[in-house]
Motif scaffolding. Structure first.
Motif, PDB file in Angstrom:
ATOM      1  N   TYR A 147       0.840  -1.183   0.000  1.00 33.39           N
ATOM      2  CA  TYR A 147       0.000   0.000   0.000  1.00 33.39           C
ATOM      3  C   TYR A 147       0.875   1.233   0.000  1.00 33.39           C
ATOM      4  N   LYS A 148       0.346   2.283  -0.582  1.00 31.66           N
ATOM      5  CA  LYS A 148       1.041   3.562  -0.615  1.00 31.66           C
ATOM      6  C   LYS A 148       0.242   4.559   0.221  1.00 31.66           C
ATOM      7  N   PHE A 149       0.921   5.246   1.116  1.00 29.01           N
ATOM      8  CA  PHE A 149       0.231   6.199   1.982  1.00 29.01           C
ATOM      9  C   PHE A 149       0.847   7.579   1.898  1.00 29.01           C
ATOM     10  N   ASP A 150       0.025   8.545   2.204  1.00 28.41           N
ATOM     11  CA  ASP A 150       0.519   9.908   2.336  1.00 28.41           C
ATOM     12  C   ASP A 150       0.184  10.381   3.735  1.00 28.41           C
ATOM     13  N   PHE A 151       1.206  10.684   4.504  1.00 28.67           N
ATOM     14  CA  PHE A 151       0.959  11.137   5.871  1.00 28.67           C
ATOM     15  C   PHE A 151       1.196  12.636   6.011  1.00 28.67           C
ATOM     16  N   GLY A 152       1.291  13.306   4.898  1.00 29.04           N
ATOM     17  CA  GLY A 152       1.348  14.756   4.938  1.00 29.04           C
ATOM     18  C   GLY A 152       2.727  15.358   5.120  1.00 29.04           C
ATOM     19  N   ASP A 153       3.777  14.573   4.990  1.00 23.01           N
ATOM     20  CA  ASP A 153       5.113  15.144   5.139  1.00 23.01           C
ATOM     21  C   ASP A 153       5.835  15.263   3.805  1.00 23.01           C
ATOM     22  N   GLY A 154       5.079  15.185   2.730  1.00 21.42           N
ATOM     23  CA  GLY A 154       5.675  15.440   1.427  1.00 21.42           C
ATOM     24  C   GLY A 154       6.307  14.256   0.736  1.00 21.42           C
ATOM     25  N   ARG A 155       6.338  13.117   1.392  1.00 24.01           N
ATOM     26  CA  ARG A 155       6.853  11.940   0.708  1.00 24.01           C
ATOM     27  C   ARG A 155       5.913  10.768   0.948  1.00 24.01           C
ATOM     28  N   SER A 156       5.818   9.899  -0.038  1.00 23.45           N
ATOM     29  CA  SER A 156       4.938   8.750   0.089  1.00 23.45           C
ATOM     30  C   SER A 156       5.594   7.694   0.959  1.00 23.45           C
ATOM     31  N   ARG A 157       4.768   6.932   1.621  1.00 26.10           N
ATOM     32  CA  ARG A 157       5.247   5.838   2.478  1.00 26.10           C
ATOM     33  C   ARG A 157       4.600   4.546   2.004  1.00 26.10           C
ATOM     34  N   TYR A 158       5.342   3.470   2.217  1.00 24.86           N
ATOM     35  CA  TYR A 158       4.855   2.187   1.717  1.00 24.86           C
ATOM     36  C   TYR A 158       4.836   1.145   2.817  1.00 24.86           C
TER      37      TYR A 158
END
Lengths: 156, 156
Positions: free
Chosen positions: A76-87
């Motif tokens: 899954y790909k997430f965006d937690f609002g810090d400008g970079r995607s997380r997986y």
DNA sequence: TCTTTTTTGAAAATGATTTTCATTTTCATT
DNA sequence: AATGAAAATGAAAATCATTTTCAAAAAAGA
């Protein structure tokens, strides 16, 4: 569990080939890295970790592979609002329960929680059904996140 | 409702000054633009719309003002996965009900829905309370989104 | 092995957002 | 109304995550 022999999880070969993709060394290692952590890694995080086992890998390949894995549904790909995607690994691959996220807006810390998940899922199912019908929308996914301050950040 | 006289909503002056900020023309107009649409505008969308009423405004100021408005709590910032942030007026400013989003991964269309909101809110409250206690987290916000394909995109 | 297709990595390009800095505007005080 | 300090603005340059380009390397099939 991490299949250190370099073969990768055997059942993944099938998943890849079934979709017309090849299971290559970089792909195996990137999957291993994601399997071997509970963190929410960014593309660059993955790149650095992979670098140990496979120094010649390029950041480009990491991005491409992550995109592919998201497409296949393995991560899954997430965006937690810090400008970079997380997986993070999709559940099923690991013995990983469905969870949602608590995001600290102070320090960026992410907490996975599974509390209340059953109730949430139940409501989500109901909502999905209702929305699908009303808006003729084919829902494939949902996202629930809570934002706030973690204990450390509350005390300045 | 859009206070075309250029004075902006009077109660906003207080809100700004109370926080130590000044209510300026660019800020008024950006707020007007956001008040005058039901869409989910990107910074550049806002820039273009503002440009009509105030041609000398710079994109930088739009970004800065949007950030400020988010900080004050007058608008919300969203990420719908297309690489640019979107903004919308927080409820209360307008006669706007709390809603969540349905995001089409095919065309990017966003549908606001208020259906089931009451039940969702109720569960969210309960969950927030539980999570706050368990993780000692001070929750300030939540995000719920459904992803899928809208009717148009389902038919290729 | 030979051929075709896919994948890879380095470098360059992209594009949204942020920073810098000199100028202009605001607002509380004269 | 004039003044001066603090805040806000705009243009250009800088950032920085992500994507694209393209020639070389690796994999699968014949």
């Amino acid at each position: 569990m991490p299949w250190r022999d370099g073969a990768g999880a055997p059942w993944l070969h099938g998943k890849f080939k079934g979709c017309g993709y090849r299971m290559t060394m970089p792909r195996q290692i990137i999957l291993d890295v994601l399997s071997g952590t509970a963190d929410h890694l960014s593309a660059e995080d993955v790149y650095h970790k992979v670098h140990n086992a496979y120094p010649s890998i390029g950041l480009t390949t990491v991005y491409r592979t992550l995109e592919l894995l998201v497409h296949i549904g393995l991560i899954y790909k997430f965006d937690f609002g810090d400008g970079r995607s997380r997986y993070e690994l999709a559940e099923g691959s690991k013995s990983d329960r469905h969870h949602h996220h608590l995001v600290c807006t102070g320090c960026g810390r992410i907490i996975d929680y599974t509390d209340f998940i059953d109730e949430e899922i139940e409501l989500l199912k109901k909502t999905e059904k209702g929305l699908s019908e009303k808006y003729n929308f084919k829902i494939t996914n949902h996202l629930i996140q809570f934002y706030g301050l973690c204990d450390r950040c509350q005390n300045k």
